[in-house]
Design an enzyme around this catalytic site. Structure first.
Site, short mmCIF file in Angstrom:
data_model
loop_
_atom_site.label_atom_id
_atom_site.label_comp_id
_atom_site.label_asym_id
_atom_site.label_seq_id
_atom_site.Cartn_x
_atom_site.Cartn_y
_atom_site.Cartn_z
N HIS A 78 0.84 -1.20 0.00
CA HIS A 78 0.00 0.00 0.00
C HIS A 78 0.88 1.25 0.00
O HIS A 78 0.68 2.16 -0.82
CB HIS A 78 -0.91 -0.03 1.24
CG HIS A 78 -1.73 1.21 1.42
ND1 HIS A 78 -3.10 1.20 1.41
CD2 HIS A 78 -1.39 2.50 1.64
CE1 HIS A 78 -3.56 2.43 1.60
NE2 HIS A 78 -2.53 3.24 1.76
N GLU A 79 1.83 1.30 0.93
CA GLU A 79 2.69 2.49 1.04
C GLU A 79 3.64 2.59 -0.15
O GLU A 79 3.89 3.68 -0.67
CB GLU A 79 3.45 2.49 2.36
CG GLU A 79 2.57 2.50 3.60
CD GLU A 79 1.53 3.61 3.63
OE1 GLU A 79 1.74 4.67 3.00
OE2 GLU A 79 0.48 3.41 4.28
N HIS A 82 2.09 4.20 -3.19
CA HIS A 82 2.10 5.67 -3.18
C HIS A 82 3.40 6.21 -3.78
O HIS A 82 3.38 7.16 -4.56
CB HIS A 82 1.95 6.21 -1.75
CG HIS A 82 0.58 6.05 -1.18
ND1 HIS A 82 -0.54 6.64 -1.72
CD2 HIS A 82 0.15 5.36 -0.08
CE1 HIS A 82 -1.60 6.33 -1.00
NE2 HIS A 82 -1.21 5.55 0.00
#
Length: 165
Positions: A78-79, A82
Protein backbone atom coordinates in the site's frame (compact mmCIF):
# COMPACT_ATOMS: atom_id res chain seq x y z
CA UNK A 1 11.33 -13.83 21.10
CA UNK A 2 12.13 -10.27 22.25
CA UNK A 3 10.29 -7.44 20.43
CA UNK A 4 13.59 -5.99 19.09
CA UNK A 5 14.66 -9.40 17.74
CA UNK A 6 11.19 -9.90 16.29
CA UNK A 7 11.31 -6.47 14.66
CA UNK A 8 14.70 -7.22 13.04
CA UNK A 9 13.26 -10.46 11.66
CA UNK A 10 10.16 -8.63 10.39
CA UNK A 11 12.33 -5.91 8.85
CA UNK A 12 13.95 -8.59 6.66
CA UNK A 13 10.47 -9.74 5.60
CA UNK A 14 9.47 -6.14 4.85
CA UNK A 15 12.60 -5.70 2.72
CA UNK A 16 11.82 -8.94 0.83
CA UNK A 17 8.25 -7.76 0.17
CA UNK A 18 9.52 -4.38 -1.04
CA UNK A 19 12.01 -6.09 -3.37
CA UNK A 20 9.27 -8.35 -4.74
CA UNK A 21 6.89 -5.42 -5.33
CA UNK A 22 9.63 -3.26 -6.86
CA UNK A 23 10.40 -6.05 -9.34
CA UNK A 24 6.72 -6.21 -10.30
CA UNK A 25 6.59 -2.43 -10.74
CA UNK A 26 9.83 -2.36 -12.75
CA UNK A 27 8.50 -5.02 -15.11
CA UNK A 28 5.12 -3.34 -15.48
CA UNK A 29 6.40 0.20 -16.08
CA UNK A 30 9.61 -0.90 -17.85
CA UNK A 31 11.82 1.24 -15.61
CA UNK A 32 13.77 0.83 -12.40
CA UNK A 33 12.69 2.11 -9.00
CA UNK A 34 15.05 2.59 -6.08
CA UNK A 35 14.51 0.85 -2.75
CA UNK A 36 12.79 3.26 -0.33
CA UNK A 37 14.17 3.97 3.11
CA UNK A 38 12.06 2.31 5.82
CA UNK A 39 11.63 3.62 9.36
CA UNK A 40 9.57 2.13 12.17
CA UNK A 41 8.39 5.27 13.93
CA UNK A 42 4.69 5.71 13.17
CA UNK A 43 2.57 5.85 16.31
CA UNK A 44 -1.12 5.71 17.01
CA UNK A 45 -3.66 4.07 14.74
CA UNK A 46 -1.89 4.67 11.42
CA UNK A 47 -0.27 1.55 9.98
CA UNK A 48 2.08 3.41 7.68
CA UNK A 49 2.89 6.63 5.88
CA UNK A 50 4.68 7.24 2.57
CA UNK A 51 6.87 10.32 2.21
CA UNK A 52 6.84 10.85 -1.53
CA UNK A 53 9.70 13.27 -2.10
CA UNK A 54 12.03 11.45 0.30
CA UNK A 55 11.22 7.99 -1.16
CA UNK A 56 10.58 6.90 2.41
CA UNK A 57 8.10 4.60 4.13
CA UNK A 58 7.37 4.84 7.84
CA UNK A 59 5.62 1.95 9.54
CA UNK A 60 3.95 1.39 12.89
CA UNK A 61 6.13 -1.14 14.76
CA UNK A 62 3.40 -2.18 17.21
CA UNK A 63 0.83 -2.93 14.53
CA UNK A 64 3.54 -4.73 12.54
CA UNK A 65 4.41 -6.94 15.53
CA UNK A 66 0.76 -7.69 16.28
CA UNK A 67 -0.35 -8.35 12.67
CA UNK A 68 2.87 -9.30 10.91
CA UNK A 69 1.60 -11.47 8.03
CA UNK A 70 -1.34 -9.25 7.04
CA UNK A 71 0.71 -6.10 7.64
CA UNK A 72 3.50 -7.20 5.29
CA UNK A 73 1.01 -8.45 2.71
CA UNK A 74 -1.19 -5.31 2.71
CA UNK A 75 0.42 -2.26 4.32
CA UNK A 76 3.89 -2.52 2.79
CA UNK A 77 2.59 -2.69 -0.82
CA UNK A 78 0.00 0.00 0.00
CA UNK A 79 2.69 2.49 1.04
CA UNK A 80 5.05 1.47 -1.76
CA UNK A 81 2.23 2.02 -4.28
CA UNK A 82 2.10 5.67 -3.18
CA UNK A 83 5.82 6.05 -3.94
CA UNK A 84 5.52 4.29 -7.31
CA UNK A 85 2.54 6.44 -8.30
CA UNK A 86 4.40 9.63 -7.36
CA UNK A 87 7.46 8.62 -9.39
CA UNK A 88 5.40 7.62 -12.44
CA UNK A 89 2.48 10.08 -12.43
CA UNK A 90 3.56 12.92 -10.12
CA UNK A 91 1.14 14.47 -7.64
CA UNK A 92 -2.28 12.83 -7.91
CA UNK A 93 -5.06 11.88 -5.47
CA UNK A 94 -3.59 9.69 -2.70
CA UNK A 95 -5.98 6.78 -3.30
CA UNK A 96 -7.07 7.74 -6.79
CA UNK A 97 -7.27 5.66 -9.93
CA UNK A 98 -3.48 5.58 -10.45
CA UNK A 99 -2.87 4.19 -6.95
CA UNK A 100 -5.73 1.71 -7.32
CA UNK A 101 -4.31 0.59 -10.65
CA UNK A 102 -0.87 -0.03 -9.14
CA UNK A 103 -2.44 -2.04 -6.32
CA UNK A 104 -4.63 -4.12 -8.68
CA UNK A 105 -2.74 -4.35 -11.96
CA UNK A 106 0.85 -4.33 -10.69
CA UNK A 107 0.72 -5.88 -7.21
CA UNK A 108 -2.45 -7.96 -7.81
CA UNK A 109 -3.95 -6.81 -4.50
CA UNK A 110 -7.29 -5.33 -3.52
CA UNK A 111 -6.81 -1.56 -3.14
CA UNK A 112 -7.81 -1.18 0.52
CA UNK A 113 -7.60 2.39 1.78
CA UNK A 114 -7.85 1.59 5.52
CA UNK A 115 -6.50 -1.31 7.49
CA UNK A 116 -8.75 -3.47 9.67
CA UNK A 117 -6.25 -4.22 12.46
CA UNK A 118 -7.23 -4.23 16.12
CA UNK A 119 -5.90 -0.91 17.42
CA UNK A 120 -6.82 -1.34 21.09
CA UNK A 121 -3.14 -1.62 22.08
CA UNK A 122 -2.21 1.65 20.33
CA UNK A 123 -5.20 3.85 21.13
CA UNK A 124 -4.78 6.51 23.74
CA UNK A 125 -6.37 6.22 27.15
CA UNK A 126 -9.64 8.13 27.55
CA UNK A 127 -11.20 9.39 30.78
CA UNK A 128 -15.00 9.28 31.28
CA UNK A 129 -16.61 12.60 32.20
CA UNK A 130 -20.31 13.12 32.82
CA UNK A 131 -22.70 15.98 32.15
CA UNK A 132 -26.53 15.89 32.43
CA UNK A 133 -27.13 14.25 29.07
CA UNK A 134 -24.26 11.85 28.27
CA UNK A 135 -20.79 10.50 29.01
CA UNK A 136 -17.85 12.19 27.30
CA UNK A 137 -14.45 10.51 26.92
CA UNK A 138 -11.65 13.04 27.23
CA UNK A 139 -8.01 12.70 26.21
CA UNK A 140 -5.17 12.47 28.73
CA UNK A 141 -4.23 16.09 27.99
CA UNK A 142 -7.74 17.44 28.65
CA UNK A 143 -8.07 15.27 31.77
CA UNK A 144 -4.78 16.68 33.14
CA UNK A 145 -5.85 20.23 32.25
CA UNK A 146 -9.00 19.75 34.34
CA UNK A 147 -7.17 18.08 37.23
CA UNK A 148 -4.55 20.84 37.40
CA UNK A 149 -7.18 23.59 37.23
CA UNK A 150 -6.01 24.91 33.86
CA UNK A 151 -9.30 24.26 32.09
CA UNK A 152 -13.00 23.60 32.56
CA UNK A 153 -14.93 21.81 29.82
CA UNK A 154 -18.66 22.05 29.15
CA UNK A 155 -21.04 19.84 27.20
CA UNK A 156 -21.99 21.41 23.87
CA UNK A 157 -25.55 20.05 24.13
CA UNK A 158 -26.65 20.75 27.71
CA UNK A 159 -23.99 23.39 28.54
CA UNK A 160 -23.20 21.72 31.91
CA UNK A 161 -19.64 21.40 33.25
CA UNK A 162 -18.09 17.97 32.71
CA UNK A 163 -17.32 16.03 35.91
CA UNK A 164 -15.00 13.01 36.20
CA UNK A 165 -17.01 9.84 36.81
Amino acid sequence: MQPQTQLRHLNRQVQRKLTQCLQLASGYFNRTFSMPTVHYNVRGMKAGVAYLQQNEIRLNPILLLENSAAFIQQVVPHELAHLIVYQVFGRVKPHGEEWQSVMQDVFHLTPEVCHQFDVSSVTKQRYPYQCQCQTHYLSVRRHHNIQSGKAIYFCKKCKVELILQ
